[in-house]
Design a protein around this motif. Structure first.
Motif: not given
Length: 305
Positions: A251-262, A273-278, A291-299
């Motif tokens: 989510s963004d810091i305001a609680g908007n633009r929530i995205f389901l990653l899994n 980094d700011p756009s990817e998670l492990v 272990y996955y590398l997951i792209k934020d906002n796209t899944g």
């Protein structure tokens, strides 16, 4: 292993003798008269210079803490092992401690941690030199890397829904409500102490797989702010007979633009980094846990281990 024995008993001599690889022995540096531990994997234990380490101190380690148990907040000299208790907390657990950490904006001499004042869980910023404290009206879960804000949740609910991760001593006001509209994830300003609810449990209890479980108890856990402080990730969980289910969101810091990653198991994650998670995860496919590398906002994801 009883760490109150002499330190030399804890030198580990069982490291693999890999040729050409310099292996060092591990040993206890804290005071051996009590038990010491730190907290979760996403917190830094050492201060900016690396001279001091943080630790929690207890006189037991073989049962769950109760509302009457306090833990000492200690400084350990990394060079000498000198252990000094500088404060106490009555809001702690074995899994995540009291969220004790160095305040990012003053990481040489200032700490932040959770504690309890009467019937309220709160957080406290403390300068280790002066002892000066500043209290905030909510406990912290995760702190931005510039120390300007924190995200918070209901630690009473967490203690009841996921024993070992929350704090004992204060009942959950929404205990009998499966997914309350006025409880969830909070934004806390660490300058003004202003806080606001940014995502409610009711908002997400009706989305994805969770909409099929309206009468089960829902909760949030594992909040983590991105390196650029623009987004954060978290777990939404709910109980089912014999276990629990998961949804991993950003989510963004305001609680908007929530995205389901899994919408399946996700665990032990961190921002690369700011756009990817492990993350250690399972995406409910034929694949096993990886272990996955997951792209934020796209899944978008790929297996990395």
């Amino acid at each position: 292993m009883d760490h109150r024995l002499p330190a030399e008993k804890f030198y580990l001599n069982s490291f693999p003798k890999t040729k050409g690889l310099g292996m060092k022995q591990a040993f206890v540096i804290s005071d051996h008269s009590r038990f010491h531990f730190f907290g979760y994997y996403d917190k830094f234990q050492d201060n900016a210079s690396g001279r001091l380490l943080l630790a929690l101190e207890t006189d037991f380690m073989d049962r769950m803490p109760t509302s009457k148990d306090t833990a000492g907040i200690c400084l350990i000299d990394a060079a000498t092992g000198k252990t000094e208790r500088i404060a106490e907390t009555s809001s702690w657990c074995w899994q995540q401690g009291c969220m004790l950490q160095w305040l990012p904006s003053a990481a040489e001499d200032t700490i932040i941690f959770n504690t309890r004042l009467e019937d309220q869980f709160v957080s406290c910023i403390m300068n280790i030199n002066s002892g000066r404290k500043k209290f905030f009206s909510r406990p912290i879960y995760t702190v931005s890397n510039d120390g300007s804000f924190a995200l918070s949740l209901n630690f009473s609910r967490l203690a009841e829904c996921r024993p070992g991760y929350g704090y004992e001593g204060i009942p959950d006001p929404w205990r009998n409500i499966p997914s309350p509209e006025d409880d969830g994830i909070y934004h806390l300003d660490l300058e003004t102490d202003q806080s606001s609810l940014i995502i409610s449990l009711a908002e997400l209890a009706g989305k994805g797989k969770s909409m099929n479980y309206p009468n089960q108890r829902h909760w949030f856990n594992h909040l983590l702010v991105s390196p650029n402080r623009k987004r954060f990730v978290f777990l939404h969980r709910w109980s089912v007979p014999g276990g629990r289910m998961h949804q991993f969101y950003s989510s963004d810091i305001a609680g908007n633009r929530i995205f389901l990653l899994n919408d399946n198991m996700t665990s032990h994650f961190n921002w690369k980094d700011p756009s990817e998670l492990v993350a250690w995860a399972n995406f409910d496919t034929d694949e096993k846990d990886h272990y996955y590398l997951i792209k934020d906002n796209t899944g978008n994801r790929k297996i990395i281990g």
